[in-house]
Design an enzyme around this catalytic site. Structure first.
Site, PDB file in Angstrom:
ATOM      1  N   ARG A 136    -107.073  45.766  -9.747  1.00  0.00           N
ATOM      2  CA  ARG A 136    -106.405  47.063 -10.216  1.00  0.00           C
ATOM      3  C   ARG A 136    -106.725  48.183  -9.617  1.00  0.00           C
ATOM      4  O   ARG A 136    -108.183  48.494  -9.518  1.00  0.00           O
ATOM      5  CB  ARG A 136    -106.650  47.056 -11.636  1.00  0.00           C
ATOM      6  CG  ARG A 136    -105.694  45.958 -12.444  1.00  0.00           C
ATOM      7  CD  ARG A 136    -104.300  46.246 -12.489  1.00  0.00           C
ATOM      8  NE  ARG A 136    -103.288  45.180 -13.160  1.00  0.00           N
ATOM      9  CZ  ARG A 136    -102.812  44.147 -12.458  1.00  0.00           C
ATOM     10  NH1 ARG A 136    -103.238  44.051 -11.166  1.00  0.00           N
ATOM     11  NH2 ARG A 136    -102.231  43.380 -12.974  1.00  0.00           N
ATOM     12  N   ILE A 165    -108.840  33.371  -9.278  1.00  0.00           N
ATOM     13  CA  ILE A 165    -108.908  33.784  -8.024  1.00  0.00           C
ATOM     14  C   ILE A 165    -110.287  33.942  -7.365  1.00  0.00           C
ATOM     15  O   ILE A 165    -110.266  33.486  -6.299  1.00  0.00           O
ATOM     16  CB  ILE A 165    -108.330  35.447  -8.154  1.00  0.00           C
ATOM     17  CG1 ILE A 165    -106.747  35.117  -8.579  1.00  0.00           C
ATOM     18  CG2 ILE A 165    -108.274  35.995  -6.685  1.00  0.00           C
ATOM     19  CD1 ILE A 165    -106.099  36.328  -8.876  1.00  0.00           C
ATOM     20  N   ASP A 212    -105.650  46.773  -1.643  1.00  0.00           N
ATOM     21  CA  ASP A 212    -104.195  46.421  -1.803  1.00  0.00           C
ATOM     22  C   ASP A 212    -103.665  47.206  -3.132  1.00  0.00           C
ATOM     23  O   ASP A 212    -102.574  46.926  -3.519  1.00  0.00           O
ATOM     24  CB  ASP A 212    -104.152  45.107  -2.076  1.00  0.00           C
ATOM     25  CG  ASP A 212    -102.804  44.416  -2.188  1.00  0.00           C
ATOM     26  OD1 ASP A 212    -101.975  44.905  -1.182  1.00  0.00           O
ATOM     27  OD2 ASP A 212    -102.393  43.539  -2.986  1.00  0.00           O
ATOM     28  N   HIS A 242    -100.076  46.635  -2.552  1.00  0.00           N
ATOM     29  CA  HIS A 242    -100.074  45.609  -3.784  1.00  0.00           C
ATOM     30  C   HIS A 242     -99.291  44.250  -3.261  1.00  0.00           C
ATOM     31  O   HIS A 242     -98.358  43.416  -4.107  1.00  0.00           O
ATOM     32  CB  HIS A 242     -99.488  46.287  -5.119  1.00  0.00           C
ATOM     33  CG  HIS A 242    -100.127  45.543  -6.336  1.00  0.00           C
ATOM     34  ND1 HIS A 242    -100.354  46.469  -7.458  1.00  0.00           N
ATOM     35  CD2 HIS A 242    -100.312  44.443  -6.628  1.00  0.00           C
ATOM     36  CE1 HIS A 242    -100.856  45.538  -8.524  1.00  0.00           C
ATOM     37  NE2 HIS A 242    -101.075  44.468  -7.885  1.00  0.00           N
ATOM     38  N   GLN A 243     -99.651  43.660  -2.151  1.00  0.00           N
ATOM     39  CA  GLN A 243     -98.919  42.436  -1.744  1.00  0.00           C
ATOM     40  C   GLN A 243     -99.745  41.303  -1.709  1.00  0.00           C
ATOM     41  O   GLN A 243     -99.300  40.139  -1.172  1.00  0.00           O
ATOM     42  CB  GLN A 243     -98.614  42.748  -0.331  1.00  0.00           C
ATOM     43  CG  GLN A 243     -99.448  42.750   0.940  1.00  0.00           C
ATOM     44  CD  GLN A 243     -99.106  43.265   1.923  1.00  0.00           C
ATOM     45  OE1 GLN A 243     -98.360  44.156   2.434  1.00  0.00           O
ATOM     46  NE2 GLN A 243     -98.858  42.114   2.829  1.00  0.00           N
ATOM     47  N   ALA A 244    -100.930  41.374  -2.095  1.00  0.00           N
ATOM     48  CA  ALA A 244    -101.646  39.969  -2.298  1.00  0.00           C
ATOM     49  C   ALA A 244    -101.057  39.011  -2.909  1.00  0.00           C
ATOM     50  O   ALA A 244    -101.408  37.770  -2.263  1.00  0.00           O
ATOM     51  CB  ALA A 244    -103.205  40.595  -2.871  1.00  0.00           C
ATOM     52  N   PHE A 245    -100.322  39.285  -3.735  1.00  0.00           N
ATOM     53  CA  PHE A 245     -99.666  37.789  -4.315  1.00  0.00           C
ATOM     54  C   PHE A 245     -98.528  37.421  -3.645  1.00  0.00           C
ATOM     55  O   PHE A 245     -97.947  36.412  -4.003  1.00  0.00           O
ATOM     56  CB  PHE A 245     -99.281  38.356  -5.873  1.00  0.00           C
ATOM     57  CG  PHE A 245     -97.850  39.243  -5.756  1.00  0.00           C
ATOM     58  CD1 PHE A 245     -96.691  38.643  -5.850  1.00  0.00           C
ATOM     59  CD2 PHE A 245     -97.920  40.577  -5.495  1.00  0.00           C
ATOM     60  CE1 PHE A 245     -95.479  39.452  -5.861  1.00  0.00           C
ATOM     61  CE2 PHE A 245     -96.861  41.311  -5.361  1.00  0.00           C
ATOM     62  CZ  PHE A 245     -95.380  40.701  -5.599  1.00  0.00           C
ATOM     63  N   THR A 297    -108.489  43.945  -4.710  1.00  0.00           N
ATOM     64  CA  THR A 297    -107.133  43.384  -4.803  1.00  0.00           C
ATOM     65  C   THR A 297    -106.752  43.215  -6.190  1.00  0.00           C
ATOM     66  O   THR A 297    -105.971  42.214  -6.702  1.00  0.00           O
ATOM     67  CB  THR A 297    -107.043  41.906  -4.121  1.00  0.00           C
ATOM     68  OG1 THR A 297    -108.188  40.985  -4.454  1.00  0.00           O
ATOM     69  CG2 THR A 297    -106.838  42.300  -2.684  1.00  0.00           C
ATOM     70  N   GLU A 332    -100.505  54.346  -7.597  1.00  0.00           N
ATOM     71  CA  GLU A 332     -99.581  53.412  -6.738  1.00  0.00           C
ATOM     72  C   GLU A 332     -98.178  53.554  -7.087  1.00  0.00           C
ATOM     73  O   GLU A 332     -97.466  53.322  -6.259  1.00  0.00           O
ATOM     74  CB  GLU A 332    -100.103  52.213  -6.525  1.00  0.00           C
ATOM     75  CG  GLU A 332    -100.001  51.292  -7.967  1.00  0.00           C
ATOM     76  CD  GLU A 332    -100.440  49.824  -7.605  1.00  0.00           C
ATOM     77  OE1 GLU A 332     -99.837  49.036  -7.942  1.00  0.00           O
ATOM     78  OE2 GLU A 332    -101.620  49.799  -7.100  1.00  0.00           O
TER      79      GLU A 332
END
Length: 331
Positions: A236, A156, A260, A297-300, A234, A265
């Site tokens: 943990r 990444i 993110d 947690h939507q980066a993926f 982005t 969470e």
């Protein structure tokens, strides 16, 4: 007979992507909306495989109960496995994961957070919807020529570095296992953490969560950073000590934060809590800052990533069923 899969924490997009890919595999999948825990462990009876995501509880009690219910394989449809008691799984269950969904998705989202924070795009959008076309308070800075500190240089981060180099940015990096060949090709420099903290205008986190990296962004490390630094995470949530970050925001040491992920969470992310009061005081405090962006947690979360998750997860299960080597086993 085809393997039976008990699928927990199901969202509509999960079911859609897995059903499409499963046309090529033919597994029998039962989808459950709730997160796996001891209260619903009975749903794993009769299943050969249990498929979970980041917010499912897979502690020693759950693992023991699953094994007693006849479950042979725990298939994580995510890269992280810090929610799994691997010691308890040893000798009871085989564990597999999806090591990468789409490194492009996360790298591109990281840049989106940087740009949104810098150019205050969310605030500008809210204003114009209300008929306020003033530019006061919306000034940003040129990314060109600024220094980015990248902590962790896996797939990444390497894609991210390529994008940031396109902006004309200077790249510092830290990794326990530096890739000097890549550094030379990318025109970046490996350095110490202290040097990275001291020189970076933007710091972005792309390292795994381990005992060594937990809370690596804390009161001490923040004190070493430039005034007004931008911190983007982005990776943990527990890479950052949230209360230390809040103090840094309050005293203006931290100028921007793009998160993110969040260390607590599990109670909120991926769920609709819009009709409830947020009783996590720390999260509520973070959301009150106009120079902070928190996303769920939507980066993926791209079409390509969901397809890759489904393909890799089901291939992991097929390889296990056929006794083939498990390239994505977690040991």
């Amino acid at each position: 007979m085809a393997y039976k899969i008990a699928f927990f924490g199901t969202k509509p997009y999960d079911e859609k992507s897995f059903n499409k890919v499963n046309e090529d595999y033919g597994f029998e999948i039962k989808y459950f909306k709730g997160h796996l825990n001891m209260n619903n462990i009975v749903l794993t009876q009769g299943a050969d495989v249990v498929c979970v995501f980041v917010n499912d509880t897979v502690d020693a009690d759950v693992i023991k109960a699953m094994a007693e219910n006849g479950v042979k394989l725990l298939a994580l449809r995510c890269a992280g496995y810090n929610n799994v008691d691997l010691e308890a799984a040893k000798g009871r269950l085989t564990v597999v994961r999806v090591p990468a969904y789409s490194p492009y998705a996360v790298a591109e989202y990281t840049v989106a957070l940087m740009l949104s924070l810098n150019r205050k795009i969310p605030r500008a959008s809210w204003r114009t919807r209300d008929g306020n076309f003033s530019l006061h308070g919306l000034m940003g800075f040129d990314m060109h020529g600024k220094t980015v500190g990248v902590i962790g240089t896996g797939k990444i981060a390497k894609i991210l570095i390529g994008i940031l180099r396109g902006f004309g940015m200077k790249i510092l990096a830290y990794d326990l296992y530096p890739d000097y060949k890549f550094a030379e090709e990318a025109g970046m420099t490996y350095t110490t953490l202290d040097e990275l903290y001291h020189r970076s205008d933007i710091i972005t986190l792309h390292c795994p969560l381990t005992a060594e990296t937990k809370y690596m962004i804390n009161e001490d490390s923040i004190s070493k950073m430039k005034d007004g630094v931008m911190i983007v995470n982005t990776g943990r949530g527990q890479l950052i000590h949230t209360n230390a970050l809040i103090e840094g925001l309050k005293n203006k040491k931290v100028g921007y934060a793009g998160l993110d992920v969040y260390e607590e969470e599990n109670e909120y992310f991926y769920e609709d809590k819009s009709d409830k009061i947020i009783d996590d005081d720390t999260l509520a405090r973070l959301l009150s800052f106009n120079n902070v962006i928190v996303t769920s947690h939507q980066a993926f979360f791209t079409k390509e990533a969901l397809r890759n998750i489904a393909n890799t997860t089901l291939q992991n299960i097929k390889d296990f069923e056929e006794g083939k080597p498990l390239v994505n086993e977690v040991k």
